[in-house]
Design an enzyme around this catalytic site. Structure first.
Site, PDB file in Angstrom:
ATOM      1  N   HIS A 127       0.830  -1.204   0.000  1.00 28.37           N
ATOM      2  CA  HIS A 127       0.000   0.000   0.000  1.00 28.37           C
ATOM      3  C   HIS A 127       0.867   1.258   0.000  1.00 28.37           C
ATOM      4  CE1 HIS A 127      -3.307   2.712   0.841  1.00 28.37           C
ATOM      5  NE2 HIS A 127      -2.681   3.134   1.934  1.00 28.37           N
ATOM      6  N   ASP A 137       2.225   1.832  -3.431  1.00 23.05           N
ATOM      7  CA  ASP A 137       1.140   2.276  -4.297  1.00 23.05           C
ATOM      8  C   ASP A 137       0.811   3.742  -4.021  1.00 23.05           C
ATOM      9  OD1 ASP A 137      -0.977   1.760  -6.238  1.00 23.05           O
ATOM     10  OD2 ASP A 137      -2.351   1.871  -4.526  1.00 23.05           O
TER      11      ASP A 137
END
Length: 122
Positions: A87, A90
């Site tokens: 995450h 990203d």
């Protein structure tokens, strides 16, 4: 002098801190880039460019953290990849993309204002 080996808990804490640093700096960079677009839309191109510079500073902090993570990986100090780590990467990628787009939009607004196609808001 040999480097002390980290405990699994210390390594997990270091990974958590690195991921949170990427998320925080990426989030700051994206927010500042969005503010740059808002300022450019109002005709404050100088203010927009300042926000882009601030965004770049946050991205540099994130990039330095990411580089440190990659360097450790390349040296054989492998990180346990968690959903949070994915995450964070990203989040950073999206911030970089958004910053690039914001720069293009500020340039476009500047051209529109200079050409007289847009008038500054009061």
């Amino acid at each position: 002098m040999a480097e002390e080996k980290q405990t699994p808990e210390q390594k997990e804490q270091e990974t958590l801190m690195a991921a949170m640093g990427l998320i925080a700096n990426g989030g700051n960079a994206k927010s500042l880039a969005f503010e740059a677009i808002r300022l450019a839309k109002k005709g404050d191109i100088d203010g927009a460019r300042e926000k882009l510079k601030e965004s770049d500073k946050s991205l540099l902090e994130a990039h330095n953290s990411q580089t440190n993570m990659l360097t450790k990986e390349a040296q054989g100090d492998h990180m346990h990849v968690t959903l949070l780590v994915v995450h964070s990467q990203d989040h950073l990628m999206n911030a970089i993309t958004f910053r690039d787009l914001a720069g293009e939009m500020v340039d476009l607004y500047e051209k529109l204002y200079k050409s007289g196609s847009l008038k500054k808001e009061d």
